[in-house]
Write a protein that holds these residues in place. Structure first.
Motif, mmCIF file in Angstrom:
data_model
loop_
_atom_site.group_PDB
_atom_site.id
_atom_site.type_symbol
_atom_site.label_atom_id
_atom_site.label_comp_id
_atom_site.label_asym_id
_atom_site.label_seq_id
_atom_site.Cartn_x
_atom_site.Cartn_y
_atom_site.Cartn_z
ATOM 1 N N THR A 362 9.738 -1.257 15.916
ATOM 2 C CA THR A 362 11.182 -1.063 16.109
ATOM 3 C C THR A 362 11.906 -1.844 15.013
ATOM 4 N N PRO A 363 12.672 -1.166 14.141
ATOM 5 C CA PRO A 363 12.893 0.275 14.098
ATOM 6 C C PRO A 363 11.629 1.030 13.688
ATOM 7 N N ARG A 364 11.583 2.296 14.049
ATOM 8 C CA ARG A 364 10.435 3.133 13.695
ATOM 9 C C ARG A 364 10.598 3.596 12.254
ATOM 10 N N ILE A 365 9.572 3.349 11.424
ATOM 11 C CA ILE A 365 9.642 3.654 9.993
ATOM 12 C C ILE A 365 8.461 4.522 9.606
ATOM 13 N N ALA A 366 8.742 5.613 8.896
ATOM 14 C CA ALA A 366 7.693 6.516 8.429
ATOM 15 C C ALA A 366 7.531 6.378 6.918
ATOM 16 N N ILE A 367 6.371 5.893 6.490
ATOM 17 C CA ILE A 367 6.010 5.879 5.073
ATOM 18 C C ILE A 367 4.544 6.288 4.982
ATOM 19 N N ASN A 368 3.993 6.340 3.785
ATOM 20 C CA ASN A 368 2.603 6.739 3.587
ATOM 21 C C ASN A 368 1.754 5.579 3.092
ATOM 22 N N ALA A 369 0.470 5.655 3.360
ATOM 23 C CA ALA A 369 -0.464 4.718 2.749
ATOM 24 C C ALA A 369 -0.709 5.141 1.308
ATOM 25 N N ALA A 370 -1.084 4.180 0.466
ATOM 26 C CA ALA A 370 -1.373 4.471 -0.940
ATOM 27 C C ALA A 370 -2.719 3.874 -1.297
ATOM 28 N N GLY A 371 -3.435 4.581 -2.155
ATOM 29 C CA GLY A 371 -4.719 4.096 -2.633
ATOM 30 C C GLY A 371 -4.660 3.797 -4.116
ATOM 31 N N SER A 372 -5.820 3.512 -4.685
ATOM 32 C CA SER A 372 -5.906 3.153 -6.094
ATOM 33 C C SER A 372 -7.294 3.502 -6.607
ATOM 34 N N ASP A 373 -7.420 3.613 -7.926
ATOM 35 C CA ASP A 373 -8.738 3.793 -8.523
ATOM 36 C C ASP A 373 -9.638 2.592 -8.261
ATOM 37 N N ASP A 374 -9.025 1.442 -8.029
ATOM 38 C CA ASP A 374 -9.760 0.231 -7.683
ATOM 39 C C ASP A 374 -9.955 0.207 -6.169
ATOM 40 N N PRO A 375 -11.187 0.375 -5.663
ATOM 41 C CA PRO A 375 -11.408 0.443 -4.214
ATOM 42 C C PRO A 375 -11.015 -0.829 -3.477
ATOM 43 N N ALA A 376 -10.857 -1.934 -4.195
ATOM 44 C CA ALA A 376 -10.464 -3.177 -3.544
ATOM 45 C C ALA A 376 -8.982 -3.187 -3.178
ATOM 46 N N LEU A 377 -8.225 -2.308 -3.820
ATOM 47 C CA LEU A 377 -6.779 -2.301 -3.598
ATOM 48 C C LEU A 377 -6.384 -1.310 -2.517
ATOM 49 N N SER A 378 -5.393 -1.700 -1.738
ATOM 50 C CA SER A 378 -4.824 -0.840 -0.712
ATOM 51 C C SER A 378 -3.319 -1.019 -0.763
ATOM 52 N N GLY A 379 -2.576 -0.120 -0.116
ATOM 53 C CA GLY A 379 -1.137 -0.305 -0.203
ATOM 54 C C GLY A 379 -0.327 0.769 0.483
ATOM 55 N N LEU A 380 0.923 0.868 0.033
ATOM 56 C CA LEU A 380 1.922 1.726 0.656
ATOM 57 C C LEU A 380 2.626 2.571 -0.394
ATOM 58 N N SER A 381 3.097 3.735 0.020
ATOM 59 C CA SER A 381 3.897 4.604 -0.832
ATOM 60 C C SER A 381 5.192 4.937 -0.102
ATOM 61 N N ILE A 382 6.304 4.782 -0.797
ATOM 62 C CA ILE A 382 7.624 4.993 -0.186
ATOM 63 C C ILE A 382 8.403 5.995 -1.017
ATOM 64 N N THR A 383 8.926 7.012 -0.367
ATOM 65 C CA THR A 383 9.763 8.026 -1.006
ATOM 66 C C THR A 383 11.200 7.837 -0.536
ATOM 67 N N PRO A 384 12.168 7.686 -1.441
ATOM 68 C CA PRO A 384 13.537 7.360 -1.037
ATOM 69 C C PRO A 384 14.423 8.562 -0.754
ATOM 70 N N TYR A 385 13.892 9.772 -0.985
ATOM 71 C CA TYR A 385 14.667 11.009 -0.925
ATOM 72 C C TYR A 385 15.544 11.080 0.323
ATOM 73 N N MET A 386 14.957 10.741 1.488
ATOM 74 C CA MET A 386 15.645 10.919 2.759
ATOM 75 C C MET A 386 16.134 9.605 3.358
ATOM 76 N N LEU A 387 16.105 8.531 2.574
ATOM 77 C CA LEU A 387 16.617 7.263 3.083
ATOM 78 C C LEU A 387 18.141 7.289 3.140
ATOM 79 N N GLU A 388 18.680 6.396 3.960
ATOM 80 C CA GLU A 388 20.121 6.205 4.068
ATOM 81 C C GLU A 388 20.463 4.791 3.612
ATOM 82 N N PRO A 389 21.709 4.552 3.245
ATOM 83 C CA PRO A 389 22.094 3.215 2.793
ATOM 84 C C PRO A 389 21.707 2.143 3.813
#
Length: 518
Positions: A362-389
């Motif tokens: 709470t608040p509920r947030i929708a984003i995506n997981a992100a990967g990398s060519d380096d298998p040790a790395l992990s992360g997030l991907s955020i698209t701002p297209y539909m965000l609000e101020p």
């Protein structure tokens, strides 16, 4: 679903940000629940959309001008054929296409267009669709690069899909039985020997029209697909255009677009269910009128600034996190995105765990997981297209909280305590039916499972694992076939029996039980 930037200058630099849009940008994220959707009163949780214009996340937020147009349209009666004619002419003026039409979404526009190419507005043929027995045109050609789940809108008319991969295959497939060639607008099309221009040249030699599915793209003016030779192009109304989510537009050759209207509601026949009300028609028209007035450069700069805010706040607060803003290539869903990456082992948390926690939080947030060519790395991907101020700061704060105090990691798997190998006959219980046609053939190597999953009609590869007495088996039937089926069986093995729950992705859930064949 990001990409496509070339050939958009005419549409992306068409004028100042109008006052209504500026007001929406500065205040659309505020207000009480009563002023908004009232979803909480029925137990539905709204969300912050950092993924994009996914239909299952309800697309985009319609513009204030669109809301006003819908409200005004609801206050008077009109004759719908006359409305379609007026809207069609105005869409043509705005987009520089010959004519336009509002449909109940891009998929419906594709279906109506396919019917127009198949039956040409002939009511004797129209009332027989999708039974094409006796029709002259019974096939739709789809290049291999364009096979996807949305082609169901084409085959819904009854057309047989013919797949081609080369120029020679396309030339051989084209004939009097060909109703159309369908293209799914993606960067890989332009990189293929069967690009839009080539397809159009070969198809037009046989008087076969070309239909482009540009649902997720920005609307280019003049239209890039029509300029490359396509006869028809369809767009989603509830994505980049920020019109009604239940609307789309079809642009192109006037005779075919007018025929597409004949093959749509309110006219009777197979397409009666694809009804468009006067409200959606006028709302969609308002969205296109706003498209040519919106300051797309300013919007893009605002999206980028939000990503920079998130990157700055997260990397500044959590050591070891790196950030990169990724700029799109091509025309589709033209928006930047932000990748946040870290060493998962050192941080003690993977990106998917953060994604799941944000979705449940709470608040509920929708984003995506992100990967990398380096298998040790992990992360997030955020698209701002539909965000609000203000969403940028909220997202950054929640990510920082979770990275500093990570959710518990999933329990590690246990050593396998059962043998899940063999041939299993399944009984699956769906929402309102059952199937006994499914079968799993599995081999087990330690905790690893491999094999096949036979469904009602198709067989696909299966993989899985065993933890203690618990088993997980996954199978996928990919979009390269024109369909997408994803099954995840989770359950428990008890001798020659096993049972559990079934996750079918977009088709929701079911239960299953299985018996091992001796």
């Amino acid at each position: 679903m990001l990409g496509r930037s070339a050939a958009v200058g005419g549409a992306l630099a068409l004028g100042p940000l109008v006052a209504g849009e500026a007001a929406a940008a500065s205040g659309s994220g505020q207000g009480t629940a009563a002023q908004k959707g009232g979803y909480e009163r029925i137990g539905v949780r709204p969300l912050i959309n950092g993924r994009g214009t996914y239909t299952v996340l309800s697309g985009s937020l319609i513009l204030p001008e669109v809301r006003s147009a819908i409200d005004a349209a609801a206050r008077q009666y009109v004759q719908l054929d006359e409305l379609a004619d007026g809207v069609g002419k105005r869409l043509g003026e705005l987009t520089r296409a010959e004519f336009g039409m509002v449909a109940s979404g891009c998929a419906a526009a594709l279906t109506h267009a396919s019917a127009a190419c198949t039956a040409g507005g002939n009511p004797d043929l129209h009332v027989r669709i999708p039974d094409l027995t006796g029709f002259a045109k019974t096939e739709a050609i789809i290049p291999k690069h364009s096979r996807n789940v949305y082609e169901a809108a084409i085959s819904a008319v009854g057309l047989k899909v013919v797949e081609v991969e080369t120029r020679e295959e396309l030339k051989a497939a084209l004939g009097p039985q060909t109703a159309l060639v369908y293209i799914f607008a993606m960067p890989r099309v332009d990189e293929s020997e069967l690009d839009t221009k080539t397809i159009a040249e070969l198809a037009h030699e046989k008087d076969v029209p070309v239909l482009v599915d540009a649902a997720a793209e920005v609307l280019t003016i003049p239209n890039v697909h029509l300029e490359r030779g396509a006869d028809l192009v369809a767009y989603s109304g509830g994505k980049a255009l920020r019109g009604p989510q239940s609307a789309g537009i079809l642009l192109g050759r006037e005779d075919l677009v007018r025929a597409a209207w004949v093959h749509s509601a309110p006219h009777h026949g197979f397409a009666r269910g694809f009804k468009v009300g006067k409200e959606e028609a006028m709302g969609m028209l308002a969205a296109v009128e706003m498209w040519v007035r919106r300051d797309h450069k300013a919007e893009y700069e605002r999206w980028t600034s939000w990503l920079k805010t998130i990157a700055r706040r997260v990397t500044g607060a959590v050591p070891g996190v790196t950030s990169k803003i990724v700029q799109p290539e091509g025309l589709s869903n033209r928006t930047p995105s932000l990748n946040l990456l870290w060493n998962a082992e050192k941080a003690g948390v993977k990106g998917q765990t953060i994604v799941d926690a944000l979705w449940e939080g709470t608040p509920r947030i929708a984003i995506n997981a992100a990967g990398s060519d380096d298998p040790a790395l992990s992360g997030l991907s955020i698209t701002p297209y539909m965000l609000e101020p203000g969403n940028d700061k909220t997202i950054a704060d929640e990510i920082v909280k979770l990275l500093k105090d990570p959710p518990p990691a999933p329990e590690p798997p246990k050593p396998p305590a059962v043998d899940a190998s063999g041939t299993w006959e399944l009984e699956i219980t769906y929402t309102a039916g059952k199937s006994t046609a499914h079968e799993l053939k599995l081999s087990q190597d330690g905790a690893e499972l491999k094999g096949t999953h036979r469904g009602d009609f198709v067989t696909r590869d299966a993989t899985g694992s065993v933890s203690g007495a618990d088993v997980t088996v996954r199978s996928n039937y990919g979009e390269e076939h024109g369909d997408s089926l994803s099954f995840t069986f989770t359950g428990t093995v008890d001798g020659d029996r096993m049972s559990g729950t079934l996750d079918m992705g977009e088709y929701l859930k079911g239960t299953w039980k299985a018996a091992r064949k001796s």
